[in-house]
Scaffold this motif. Sequence first.
Motif, PDB file in Angstrom:
ATOM      1  N   ALA A  47      12.683   5.234  -7.978  1.00  0.00           N
ATOM      2  CA  ALA A  47      13.152   4.128  -8.310  1.00  0.00           C
ATOM      3  C   ALA A  47      13.448   3.413  -6.714  1.00  0.00           C
ATOM      4  CB  ALA A  47      14.986   4.701  -7.685  1.00  0.00           C
ATOM      5  N   MET A  48      13.189   3.042  -5.981  1.00  0.00           N
ATOM      6  CA  MET A  48      13.369   2.321  -4.846  1.00  0.00           C
ATOM      7  C   MET A  48      11.909   2.016  -5.200  1.00  0.00           C
ATOM      8  SD  MET A  48      12.279   3.480  -0.706  1.00  0.00           S
ATOM      9  CE  MET A  48      13.761   4.930  -1.281  1.00  0.00           C
ATOM     10  N   GLN A  49      10.433   1.598  -5.254  1.00  0.00           N
ATOM     11  CA  GLN A  49       9.428   1.184  -5.393  1.00  0.00           C
ATOM     12  C   GLN A  49       9.843   0.490  -6.651  1.00  0.00           C
ATOM     13  OE1 GLN A  49       6.691   4.138  -6.208  1.00  0.00           O
ATOM     14  NE2 GLN A  49       5.599   3.540  -4.048  1.00  0.00           N
ATOM     15  N   GLY A  50      10.963   0.891  -7.829  1.00  0.00           N
ATOM     16  CA  GLY A  50      10.753   0.058  -8.658  1.00  0.00           C
ATOM     17  C   GLY A  50      11.676  -1.236  -7.891  1.00  0.00           C
ATOM     18  N   GLU A  51      12.288  -0.932  -7.447  1.00  0.00           N
ATOM     19  CA  GLU A  51      13.409  -2.280  -6.862  1.00  0.00           C
ATOM     20  C   GLU A  51      12.455  -3.141  -5.945  1.00  0.00           C
ATOM     21  OE1 GLU A  51      17.077  -1.289  -5.681  1.00  0.00           O
ATOM     22  OE2 GLU A  51      17.525   0.907  -6.543  1.00  0.00           O
ATOM     23  N   MET A  52      11.699  -2.786  -5.356  1.00  0.00           N
ATOM     24  CA  MET A  52      11.255  -3.258  -4.613  1.00  0.00           C
ATOM     25  C   MET A  52       9.647  -4.011  -5.235  1.00  0.00           C
ATOM     26  SD  MET A  52       9.844  -0.943  -1.551  1.00  0.00           S
ATOM     27  CE  MET A  52      10.797  -0.378   0.700  1.00  0.00           C
ATOM     28  N   GLU A  53       9.431  -3.484  -6.509  1.00  0.00           N
ATOM     29  CA  GLU A  53       8.675  -4.215  -7.314  1.00  0.00           C
ATOM     30  C   GLU A  53       9.039  -5.543  -7.834  1.00  0.00           C
ATOM     31  OE1 GLU A  53       6.591  -1.560 -10.203  1.00  0.00           O
ATOM     32  OE2 GLU A  53       5.316  -1.212  -8.650  1.00  0.00           O
ATOM     33  N   LEU A  54      10.434  -5.436  -8.197  1.00  0.00           N
ATOM     34  CA  LEU A  54      11.254  -6.607  -9.365  1.00  0.00           C
ATOM     35  C   LEU A  54      11.671  -7.771  -7.868  1.00  0.00           C
ATOM     36  CD1 LEU A  54      12.468  -7.215 -11.033  1.00  0.00           C
ATOM     37  CD2 LEU A  54      14.966  -6.204 -10.536  1.00  0.00           C
ATOM     38  N   PHE A  55      11.971  -6.878  -6.744  1.00  0.00           N
ATOM     39  CA  PHE A  55      11.946  -8.169  -5.390  1.00  0.00           C
ATOM     40  C   PHE A  55      11.242  -8.846  -4.760  1.00  0.00           C
ATOM     41  CE2 PHE A  55      12.113  -9.198  -1.202  1.00  0.00           C
ATOM     42  CZ  PHE A  55      13.017  -9.892  -0.810  1.00  0.00           C
ATOM     43  N   CYS A  56       9.996  -8.496  -5.126  1.00  0.00           N
ATOM     44  CA  CYS A  56       8.608  -9.311  -5.198  1.00  0.00           C
ATOM     45  C   CYS A  56       8.553 -10.212  -6.488  1.00  0.00           C
ATOM     46  CB  CYS A  56       7.417  -8.066  -4.763  1.00  0.00           C
ATOM     47  SG  CYS A  56       7.123  -6.758  -3.078  1.00  0.00           S
TER      48      CYS A  56
END
Length: 361
Positions: free
Chosen positions: A255-264
């Motif tokens: 979930a954390m990595q998904g949010e980071m990808e969306l942020f990028c």
Amino acid sequence: MIKVRNLSKHFGNLVVLKDISADIRKGEVISVIGPSGTGKSTFLRCLNLLETPTGGTIFIDDVPLLDKRTNVSKLRQKMGMVFQSFNLYAHLSVIENLTIGPVKLLGKQRAEADAKAMELLKVVGLAEKAGSFPDELSGGQKQRVAIARCMAMDPEILLFDEPTSALDPTMVSEVLAVIRRLSREGMTMIIVTHEMEFARNISDRIFYMDEGVIYEEGTPQQIFDHPQKEKTRAFIHRVRSLNFHISSSNYDLYAMQGEMELFCEKHMLPKKVTGYVVHITEELLGIQTDFSDIKLNLSYTEKEGDVQLVCESAGIPENPLKTELLEEDIALKLILGRCKSVNYTYTDGKNVLALRIKGES
């Protein structure tokens, strides 16, 4: 072109808009940004009377919108509105969605309306979908059809209410590209958006709304680089960074990595950089020994083009990225190989690692 004076809107005891005044000139592109629930969409809906203001005045080309003698239907034809949820007629084909308004409301002949519709579908890149139905389109295609449908009514003003918020991130860019093209052609537009980099690049002015007022306005450079007011500064900082708090080893990495990808993606960072961010985060957490209090902050600075990942962890002073371990630790090699710089400090009982991540070059 649009003059707003002392606009207010109440829903019962809830005050959504308070004493808003603004001027929007012909050909201007205004982006309206701010936290959720601060009246941005309500402000937009008041401009074409989808919501009836509680007080104040609105003038469109010097015509008072709220005057009982004003032909509101005719004035509304000057304004097209694009919603989050597309609002296409499911039982009509794409081209029929574009022609129904001009034929029924503007009195155009079917052949004329069809010809204009095909021109507009070419503009938004969907001429080949003219005979398709909405349920055969992707979300991004539906929104482009919705924009073309607005343009079919020959509006002088376009209102966009978070036009990309319902879209998958991969579809956002195709809609933003169409809006950019309209801005280059001189269309007057007011856009409520959470796409900060898009707002910065396309807008003549930015309205930052908070607590039901236009809290601060200015050029994109003023608002994003030199905001004058405290809440604006806090908001700009917040949208440019992403924070996580881990308090046990049972955290949700995916979930954390998904949010980071969306942020990028929202900051239009290259896929290579996004991959670095995701992998470095995984490896960095993999070498942690104490998960009782870990804070991660991912931030992006447009001016420098830098992506920074800061990790704060509790425990005794210990740098988990000791260079003397480089030869034997593959995770450490991976992290250091993908960073411009790594800085370690021990501050206020926390091990603090600040990593500047390499760009595409």
